[in-house]
Scaffold this motif. Structure first.
Motif, PDB file in Angstrom:
ATOM      1  N   ASP A  69       0.870  -1.183   0.000  1.00  0.00           N
ATOM      2  CA  ASP A  69       0.000   0.000   0.000  1.00  0.00           C
ATOM      3  C   ASP A  69       0.904   1.229   0.000  1.00  0.00           C
ATOM      4  O   ASP A  69       1.490   1.565   1.020  1.00  0.00           O
ATOM      5  N   ASN A  70       0.993   1.896  -1.145  1.00  0.00           N
ATOM      6  CA  ASN A  70       1.958   2.993  -1.269  1.00  0.00           C
ATOM      7  C   ASN A  70       1.419   4.350  -0.816  1.00  0.00           C
ATOM      8  O   ASN A  70       1.908   5.379  -1.234  1.00  0.00           O
ATOM      9  N   SER A  71       0.461   4.355   0.107  1.00  0.00           N
ATOM     10  CA  SER A  71      -0.110   5.624   0.556  1.00  0.00           C
ATOM     11  C   SER A  71       0.527   6.150   1.840  1.00  0.00           C
ATOM     12  O   SER A  71       0.207   7.257   2.272  1.00  0.00           O
ATOM     13  N   SER A  72       1.417   5.384   2.443  1.00  0.00           N
ATOM     14  CA  SER A  72       1.981   5.776   3.737  1.00  0.00           C
ATOM     15  C   SER A  72       3.179   6.708   3.580  1.00  0.00           C
ATOM     16  O   SER A  72       4.270   6.287   3.195  1.00  0.00           O
ATOM     17  N   ALA A  73       2.971   7.969   3.914  1.00  0.00           N
ATOM     18  CA  ALA A  73       4.072   8.938   3.871  1.00  0.00           C
ATOM     19  C   ALA A  73       5.176   8.530   4.838  1.00  0.00           C
ATOM     20  O   ALA A  73       6.367   8.669   4.542  1.00  0.00           O
ATOM     21  N   GLU A  74       4.789   8.001   5.995  1.00  0.00           N
ATOM     22  CA  GLU A  74       5.794   7.606   6.987  1.00  0.00           C
ATOM     23  C   GLU A  74       6.661   6.454   6.491  1.00  0.00           C
ATOM     24  O   GLU A  74       7.864   6.421   6.750  1.00  0.00           O
ATOM     25  N   ALA A  75       6.076   5.514   5.764  1.00  0.00           N
ATOM     26  CA  ALA A  75       6.875   4.404   5.223  1.00  0.00           C
ATOM     27  C   ALA A  75       7.919   4.932   4.239  1.00  0.00           C
ATOM     28  O   ALA A  75       9.077   4.491   4.253  1.00  0.00           O
ATOM     29  N   PHE A  76       7.533   5.891   3.403  1.00  0.00           N
ATOM     30  CA  PHE A  76       8.501   6.494   2.479  1.00  0.00           C
ATOM     31  C   PHE A  76       9.582   7.253   3.241  1.00  0.00           C
ATOM     32  O   PHE A  76      10.754   7.220   2.864  1.00  0.00           O
ATOM     33  N   THR A  77       9.199   7.913   4.325  1.00  0.00           N
ATOM     34  CA  THR A  77      10.177   8.655   5.125  1.00  0.00           C
ATOM     35  C   THR A  77      11.182   7.698   5.761  1.00  0.00           C
ATOM     36  O   THR A  77      12.396   7.939   5.716  1.00  0.00           O
ATOM     37  N   ILE A  78      10.679   6.629   6.344  1.00  0.00           N
ATOM     38  CA  ILE A  78      11.577   5.643   6.960  1.00  0.00           C
ATOM     39  C   ILE A  78      12.503   5.047   5.910  1.00  0.00           C
ATOM     40  O   ILE A  78      13.715   4.926   6.132  1.00  0.00           O
ATOM     41  N   ARG A  79      11.949   4.701   4.759  1.00  0.00           N
ATOM     42  CA  ARG A  79      12.787   4.110   3.707  1.00  0.00           C
ATOM     43  C   ARG A  79      13.826   5.109   3.213  1.00  0.00           C
ATOM     44  O   ARG A  79      14.979   4.747   2.964  1.00  0.00           O
ATOM     45  N   ALA A  80      13.446   6.385   3.106  1.00  0.00           N
ATOM     46  CA  ALA A  80      14.411   7.417   2.686  1.00  0.00           C
ATOM     47  C   ALA A  80      15.564   7.506   3.674  1.00  0.00           C
ATOM     48  O   ALA A  80      16.738   7.575   3.280  1.00  0.00           O
ATOM     49  N   ARG A  81      15.248   7.499   4.956  1.00  0.00           N
ATOM     50  CA  ARG A  81      16.299   7.587   5.979  1.00  0.00           C
ATOM     51  C   ARG A  81      17.191   6.359   5.970  1.00  0.00           C
ATOM     52  O   ARG A  81      18.397   6.462   6.193  1.00  0.00           O
TER      53      ARG A  81
END
Length: 179
Positions: A69-81
């Motif tokens: 589910d690619n709607s989680s901004a927090e998941a993208f933030t964690i992955r970016a970090r």
């Protein structure tokens, strides 16, 4: 209702906040075995693993959640970090872009983190443009203004830096008169 997965999720979050990462992950296992929403468990695992310094596991959980589910901004933030920790700056910027795009109200830190990565890559123009986008969306946030000013200076655009200072000074004067 001791079998309620929500209780395990709540306790896992408390353990995480208290720095008891092993206990947090154990409660997430319990919540998962009790049919808790997989997306919630993956995000909680990504958070806990990131806080515990388990970059590979945090990345894996965030990546799995994004695939689900690619709607989680927090998941993208964690992955970016996580990508930053493994030296994947270009991909980190892309994930920060996604986090900002998916966030209903992004925090200034997201814009600042992305700008720092872009500046470290020598992409000062992109860093400043991203900070300006943040200010357009969030308002004249001092942290974003100061970072943009510094990147203008670093790329040798002193006229642009001076213009930013004048704009800051003018808005400060207006605020002083209003109060």
């Amino acid at each position: 209702t001791p079998a309620d997965p929500a209780l395990f999720l709540q306790r896992a979050e408390l353990f995480r906040l208290h720095g008891e990462f092993t206990n947090s992950l154990a409660d997430l296992d319990s919540a998962s075995s009790r049919n808790a929403d997989r997306r919630i468990v993956l995000l909680a695992r990504a958070r806990t693993s990131a806080d515990a310094g388990q970059t590979a596991n945090a990345f894996r959980c965030a990546d799995e959640l994004i695939a689900l589910d690619n709607s989680s901004a927090e998941a993208f933030t964690i992955r970016a970090r996580c990508r930053l920790k493994t030296g994947e700056a270009k991909d980190a910027v892309a994930d920060f872009n996604e986090a900002i795009a998916r966030s209903a109200s992004p925090q200034p830190d997201l814009y600042l983190e992305r700008a720092r990565v872009q500046a470290a890559m020598g992409r000062f123009t992109e860093a400043v443009a991203g900070l300006d986008d943040g200010m357009a969306r969030l308002g004249a946030t001092p942290a974003l203004q100061m970072a943009a000013l510094e990147y203008e200076r670093q790329r040798g655009r002193f006229d642009a830096a001076l213009a930013r200072i004048e704009k800051l000074a003018a808005s400060s004067a207006v605020q002083e008169v209003a109060s």
